[in-house]
Design a protein around this motif. Sequence first.
Motif, PDB file in Angstrom:
ATOM      1  N   ASP A  46      46.131  58.316  63.580  1.00 53.89           N
ATOM      2  CA  ASP A  46      45.666  59.431  62.750  1.00 53.89           C
ATOM      3  C   ASP A  46      46.762  60.422  62.366  1.00 53.89           C
ATOM      4  OD1 ASP A  46      45.831  60.186  65.400  1.00 53.89           O
ATOM      5  OD2 ASP A  46      43.979  61.353  65.402  1.00 53.89           O
ATOM      6  N   THR A  47      47.580  60.860  63.323  1.00 52.98           N
ATOM      7  CA  THR A  47      48.551  61.920  63.024  1.00 52.98           C
ATOM      8  C   THR A  47      49.990  61.434  62.914  1.00 52.98           C
ATOM      9  OG1 THR A  47      48.937  62.433  65.357  1.00 52.98           O
ATOM     10  CG2 THR A  47      47.124  63.623  64.252  1.00 52.98           C
ATOM     11  N   TYR A  91      45.483  65.723  77.658  1.00 51.89           N
ATOM     12  CA  TYR A  91      45.632  66.198  76.283  1.00 51.89           C
ATOM     13  C   TYR A  91      44.247  66.413  75.696  1.00 51.89           C
ATOM     14  CZ  TYR A  91      44.486  61.635  74.137  1.00 51.89           C
ATOM     15  OH  TYR A  91      43.845  60.495  73.718  1.00 51.89           O
ATOM     16  N   MET A  92      44.202  67.048  74.542  1.00 48.32           N
ATOM     17  CA  MET A  92      42.942  67.271  73.844  1.00 48.32           C
ATOM     18  C   MET A  92      42.781  66.177  72.793  1.00 48.32           C
ATOM     19  SD  MET A  92      41.521  69.784  75.332  1.00 48.32           S
ATOM     20  CE  MET A  92      40.208  70.292  74.239  1.00 48.32           C
ATOM     21  N   LYS A  93      41.847  65.266  73.013  1.00 51.14           N
ATOM     22  CA  LYS A  93      41.610  64.135  72.116  1.00 51.14           C
ATOM     23  C   LYS A  93      40.710  64.587  70.970  1.00 51.14           C
ATOM     24  CE  LYS A  93      41.020  59.811  70.753  1.00 51.14           C
ATOM     25  NZ  LYS A  93      42.006  59.178  69.935  1.00 51.14           N
ATOM     26  N   LYS A  94      41.205  64.365  69.747  1.00 50.52           N
ATOM     27  CA  LYS A  94      40.404  64.706  68.567  1.00 50.52           C
ATOM     28  C   LYS A  94      39.427  63.560  68.318  1.00 50.52           C
ATOM     29  CE  LYS A  94      40.780  66.206  63.795  1.00 50.52           C
ATOM     30  NZ  LYS A  94      41.704  66.447  62.678  1.00 50.52           N
ATOM     31  N   MET A  95      38.155  63.871  68.323  1.00 51.03           N
ATOM     32  CA  MET A  95      37.108  62.869  68.156  1.00 51.03           C
ATOM     33  C   MET A  95      36.634  62.843  66.701  1.00 51.03           C
ATOM     34  SD  MET A  95      37.072  61.879  71.261  1.00 51.03           S
ATOM     35  CE  MET A  95      35.646  60.868  71.518  1.00 51.03           C
ATOM     36  N   ARG A  96      35.822  61.829  66.385  1.00 51.36           N
ATOM     37  CA  ARG A  96      35.212  61.790  65.049  1.00 51.36           C
ATOM     38  C   ARG A  96      34.403  63.062  64.871  1.00 51.36           C
ATOM     39  NH1 ARG A  96      33.538  56.126  66.426  1.00 51.36           N
ATOM     40  NH2 ARG A  96      35.245  54.867  65.638  1.00 51.36           N
ATOM     41  N   GLY A  98      35.853  65.847  64.251  1.00 51.94           N
ATOM     42  CA  GLY A  98      36.810  66.933  64.374  1.00 51.94           C
ATOM     43  C   GLY A  98      36.822  67.684  65.687  1.00 51.94           C
ATOM     44  N   HIS A  99      35.794  67.513  66.549  1.00 50.83           N
ATOM     45  CA  HIS A  99      35.830  68.264  67.800  1.00 50.83           C
ATOM     46  C   HIS A  99      36.826  67.628  68.769  1.00 50.83           C
ATOM     47  CE1 HIS A  99      32.934  65.097  68.719  1.00 50.83           C
ATOM     48  NE2 HIS A  99      33.135  65.344  69.997  1.00 50.83           N
ATOM     49  N   LYS A 100      37.326  68.424  69.694  1.00 53.78           N
ATOM     50  CA  LYS A 100      38.335  67.962  70.645  1.00 53.78           C
ATOM     51  C   LYS A 100      37.750  67.984  72.045  1.00 53.78           C
ATOM     52  CE  LYS A 100      42.313  69.378  67.949  1.00 53.78           C
ATOM     53  NZ  LYS A 100      43.544  70.167  67.927  1.00 53.78           N
TER      54      LYS A 100
END
Length: 169
Positions: A46-47, A91-96, A98-100
């Motif tokens: 994604d990033t 880490y903060m995983k970005k989910m579908r 947009g929430h982390k």
Amino acid sequence: MGIIGRITSDLRLMLQRPPRQQFAAICHRTRKKTGELEVLLITSRDTGRWVIPKGWHMPGKQPHAIAEREAFEEAGIKGKAGIEPVGYYTYMKKMRGGHKVPTRVQVHALDVKGFVKEFPEKGVRRLEWVSCAEAATRVEEPELKALFLEFPKLTQMPAPIPEKAAKRA
């Protein structure tokens, strides 16, 4: 801290979910010409950040086997992961949507034995072999940076016992 602050803090703790769990591999090899330890970094889908192969729990699979499978799917790596983890990072995983979510990653060392040309995520990610020091400069997560800096010590094999001493033992 006032009463409102304490209530807010307590509510936040009660409603907070425990961290999600992932399993990862630090894929490593030794350069034949120089004997230098190298590790594999891949880009996230994604990033485009530099990361290591990792994935979610798979029913019926041990954590080290999950790390091996993710290394194959994401980078075409064939190898053996150690059963015991070499470390952890969060880490903060970005989910579908947009929430982390807070995510804890259990990391296994994976000794690379070979590569395949065709693998599920070929063409989706970039792969690069680098030194542990270089890997530490490229990843964003502080605990993963520290793990890369410690990794050469973690992978050192004990010195072989001389043959005569082994016979006496």
